[in-house]
Design a protein around this motif. Structure first.
Motif, PDB file in Angstrom:
ATOM      1  N   PRO A 226       0.830  -1.209   0.000  1.00  0.00           N
ATOM      2  CA  PRO A 226       0.000   0.000   0.000  1.00  0.00           C
ATOM      3  C   PRO A 226       0.862   1.255   0.000  1.00  0.00           C
ATOM      4  N   ASN A 227       0.260   2.366  -0.392  1.00  0.00           N
ATOM      5  CA  ASN A 227       0.950   3.648  -0.338  1.00  0.00           C
ATOM      6  C   ASN A 227       1.521   3.904   1.043  1.00  0.00           C
ATOM      7  N   ALA A 228       2.668   4.563   1.086  1.00  0.00           N
ATOM      8  CA  ALA A 228       3.216   4.988   2.369  1.00  0.00           C
ATOM      9  C   ALA A 228       2.174   5.825   3.098  1.00  0.00           C
ATOM     10  N   ASN A 229       2.043   5.585   4.384  1.00  0.00           N
ATOM     11  CA  ASN A 229       1.039   6.269   5.193  1.00  0.00           C
ATOM     12  C   ASN A 229       1.515   7.685   5.515  1.00  0.00           C
ATOM     13  N   GLU A 230       0.918   8.675   4.839  1.00  0.00           N
ATOM     14  CA  GLU A 230       1.375  10.055   5.009  1.00  0.00           C
ATOM     15  C   GLU A 230       1.072  10.603   6.397  1.00  0.00           C
ATOM     16  N   GLY A 231       0.098  10.021   7.077  1.00  0.00           N
ATOM     17  CA  GLY A 231      -0.236  10.512   8.400  1.00  0.00           C
ATOM     18  C   GLY A 231       0.610   9.912   9.508  1.00  0.00           C
ATOM     19  N   ALA A 232       1.458   8.948   9.153  1.00  0.00           N
ATOM     20  CA  ALA A 232       2.280   8.277  10.156  1.00  0.00           C
ATOM     21  C   ALA A 232       3.575   9.047  10.394  1.00  0.00           C
ATOM     22  N   GLY A 233       4.235   8.703  11.497  1.00  0.00           N
ATOM     23  CA  GLY A 233       5.512   9.325  11.788  1.00  0.00           C
ATOM     24  C   GLY A 233       6.523   9.035  10.700  1.00  0.00           C
ATOM     25  N   LYS A 234       6.680   7.746  10.374  1.00  0.00           N
ATOM     26  CA  LYS A 234       7.572   7.331   9.297  1.00  0.00           C
ATOM     27  C   LYS A 234       6.933   6.150   8.589  1.00  0.00           C
ATOM     28  N   SER A 235       6.924   6.183   7.252  1.00  0.00           N
ATOM     29  CA  SER A 235       6.320   5.096   6.499  1.00  0.00           C
ATOM     30  C   SER A 235       6.982   5.003   5.131  1.00  0.00           C
ATOM     31  N   ILE A 249       6.611   3.162  11.157  1.00  0.00           N
ATOM     32  CA  ILE A 249       6.926   3.372  12.563  1.00  0.00           C
ATOM     33  C   ILE A 249       6.203   4.641  13.002  1.00  0.00           C
ATOM     34  N   ASP A 250       5.406   4.522  14.043  1.00  0.00           N
ATOM     35  CA  ASP A 250       4.562   5.644  14.450  1.00  0.00           C
ATOM     36  C   ASP A 250       4.266   5.537  15.936  1.00  0.00           C
ATOM     37  N   TYR A 251       3.647   6.579  16.462  1.00  0.00           N
ATOM     38  CA  TYR A 251       3.148   6.541  17.835  1.00  0.00           C
ATOM     39  C   TYR A 251       1.655   6.253  17.783  1.00  0.00           C
ATOM     40  N   SER A 252       1.216   5.278  18.586  1.00  0.00           N
ATOM     41  CA  SER A 252      -0.197   4.936  18.637  1.00  0.00           C
ATOM     42  C   SER A 252      -0.784   5.349  19.977  1.00  0.00           C
ATOM     43  N   LYS A 256      -0.528   3.742  23.585  1.00  0.00           N
ATOM     44  CA  LYS A 256       0.390   4.676  24.234  1.00  0.00           C
ATOM     45  C   LYS A 256       1.835   4.217  24.103  1.00  0.00           C
ATOM     46  N   SER A 257       2.208   3.929  22.859  1.00  0.00           N
ATOM     47  CA  SER A 257       3.549   3.418  22.595  1.00  0.00           C
ATOM     48  C   SER A 257       3.895   3.635  21.134  1.00  0.00           C
ATOM     49  N   ASP A 258       5.188   3.679  20.845  1.00  0.00           N
ATOM     50  CA  ASP A 258       5.619   3.612  19.457  1.00  0.00           C
ATOM     51  C   ASP A 258       5.298   2.212  18.935  1.00  0.00           C
ATOM     52  N   VAL A 259       5.015   2.119  17.641  1.00  0.00           N
ATOM     53  CA  VAL A 259       4.666   0.831  17.047  1.00  0.00           C
ATOM     54  C   VAL A 259       5.418   0.639  15.736  1.00  0.00           C
ATOM     55  N   SER A 260       5.675  -0.608  15.412  1.00  0.00           N
ATOM     56  CA  SER A 260       6.242  -0.982  14.118  1.00  0.00           C
ATOM     57  C   SER A 260       5.220  -1.854  13.408  1.00  0.00           C
ATOM     58  N   ILE A 261       4.819  -1.436  12.201  1.00  0.00           N
ATOM     59  CA  ILE A 261       3.798  -2.156  11.448  1.00  0.00           C
ATOM     60  C   ILE A 261       4.364  -2.549  10.089  1.00  0.00           C
ATOM     61  N   VAL A 262       4.311  -3.827   9.778  1.00  0.00           N
ATOM     62  CA  VAL A 262       4.710  -4.337   8.467  1.00  0.00           C
ATOM     63  C   VAL A 262       3.473  -4.951   7.821  1.00  0.00           C
ATOM     64  N   ASP A 263       3.119  -4.470   6.630  1.00  0.00           N
ATOM     65  CA  ASP A 263       1.936  -5.017   5.974  1.00  0.00           C
ATOM     66  C   ASP A 263       2.137  -5.101   4.473  1.00  0.00           C
ATOM     67  N   SER A 264       1.249  -5.840   3.836  1.00  0.00           N
ATOM     68  CA  SER A 264       1.324  -6.070   2.399  1.00  0.00           C
ATOM     69  C   SER A 264      -0.040  -6.540   1.919  1.00  0.00           C
ATOM     70  N   LEU A 265      -0.186  -6.676   0.628  1.00  0.00           N
ATOM     71  CA  LEU A 265      -1.365  -7.270   0.010  1.00  0.00           C
ATOM     72  C   LEU A 265      -0.869  -8.422  -0.857  1.00  0.00           C
ATOM     73  N   CYS A 266      -1.589  -9.538  -0.840  1.00  0.00           N
ATOM     74  CA  CYS A 266      -1.112 -10.671  -1.632  1.00  0.00           C
ATOM     75  C   CYS A 266      -2.267 -11.487  -2.192  1.00  0.00           C
ATOM     76  N   GLY A 267      -1.961 -12.211  -3.229  1.00  0.00           N
ATOM     77  CA  GLY A 267      -2.907 -13.129  -3.845  1.00  0.00           C
ATOM     78  C   GLY A 267      -2.147 -14.075  -4.747  1.00  0.00           C
ATOM     79  N   SER A 268      -2.672 -15.242  -4.986  1.00  0.00           N
ATOM     80  CA  SER A 268      -2.002 -16.218  -5.842  1.00  0.00           C
ATOM     81  C   SER A 268      -2.984 -16.775  -6.860  1.00  0.00           C
TER      82      SER A 268
END
Length: 286
Positions: A226-235, A249-252, A256-268
């Motif tokens: 997905p597109n880099a999340n413009e509203g996040a701290g770093k994406s 990487i953002d603050y949630s 009440k903590s910094d978070v690391s999120i890794v995501d993708s879209l997939c299909g076969s």
């Protein structure tokens, strides 16, 4: 955020880890794209080289345009791993962050993507058309499949036999199974490869039931980040070696903590059913 590394480094490191973790995904045609504006359920076009056919020259040269084939793959899943980060995690350098934070996240995302592709293969092994492997004589069906691949004029390179635990058990005592020299390669594919049989590279996956003999071009695995999340701290959204992920990487405020999120879209998807032969083990209920 006290870390010195940039989010692009995080994304690049994550992609390197993901491609290193692949087993089934490393054996099929992969197509990836970053900054994808669609989402789950989108249909994407996977470009494939189109096979050409030579013609006998009869005095007049007949020209045929160079074309690419297009396979349509639905992005059915959105694998996501979100981790809470403590102060210590955010003070790590990129190497330690990769080992302690990204590796566990990418392991879970990689397993999810593998299961997506395995599910498609399992559907074929459960079909009425699947060839039955007799556990008392497992080589007979595999040898016949190899001969059938020759009849179908399927290229001798990039042929695989992916087996689940049930078929793997039937092959354990097969003397003809020739162990492959991994030559120092410690990738997940190398570690999952148990040898060769009748021109097939034999790999084991815990996500499979039955087995499938196939050429690399029989299946497609589509990844979109997905597109880099413009509203996040770093994406950052990136592709590498046929895989695509978004790292954030953002603050949630929710946790009440910094978070690391890794995501993708997939299909076969199946690209060419003529380039695969599914198997089921005799006596299996699946």
């Amino acid at each position: 955020m006290a870390n010195a590394f940039e989010i692009d480094e995080v994304a690049s490191t994550a992609l390197g880890l993901l491609s290193h973790q692949a087993v089934l995904g490393a054996t099929v045609y992969r197509d990836a794209e970053a900054e994808f504006i669609g989402g789950r359920g989108s249909i994407v076009g996977v470009r494939l080289p189109k096979q050409r056919t030579a013609k006998d020259y009869s005095g007049t040269t007949e020209y045929v345009d160079v074309e690419e084939g297009i396979a349509h793959v639905k992005l059915t899943d959105e694998p996501t791993d979100a981790a809470k980060l403590g102060t210590r995690d955010m003070s790590l350098d990129i190497r330690d962050f990769g080992a302690q934070v990204l590796m566990p996240q990418l392991d879970s995302v990689s397993r999810y993507i593998e299961k997506n592709l395995a599910g498609l293969m399992n559907t074929q092994s459960a079909s009425a058309d699947a060839v039955v492997i007799d556990p008392a004589a497992p080589l007979k069906a595999i040898a016949a499949a190899s001969a059938e691949f020759v009849r179908r004029e399927i290229e001798p390179g990039d042929r695989f036999l992916a087996v689940g635990p049930d078929v793997y058990g039937a092959l354990l005592d097969v003397e003809q199974l020739q162990r492959v020299d991994a030559s120092g390669d410690d990738s997940m594919l190398s570690r999952a490869e148990i040898g060769t049989l009748f021109g097939f590279r034999v790999i084991v996956s815990p996500h499979l039931t039955g087995a499938t003999a196939y050429h690399k071009t029989a299946f497609a695995l589509a990844n979109r980040a997905p597109n880099a999340n413009e509203g996040a701290g770093k994406s950052s959204s990136k592709t590498f070696n046929g895989y695509a992920i978004r790292a954030t990487i953002d603050y949630s405020a929710d946790v009440k903590s910094d978070v690391s999120i890794v995501d993708s879209l997939c299909g076969s998807s199946i690209l060419d059913p003529n380039r695969m032969i599914p198997f089921k083990l005799k006596g299996s209920q699946k």
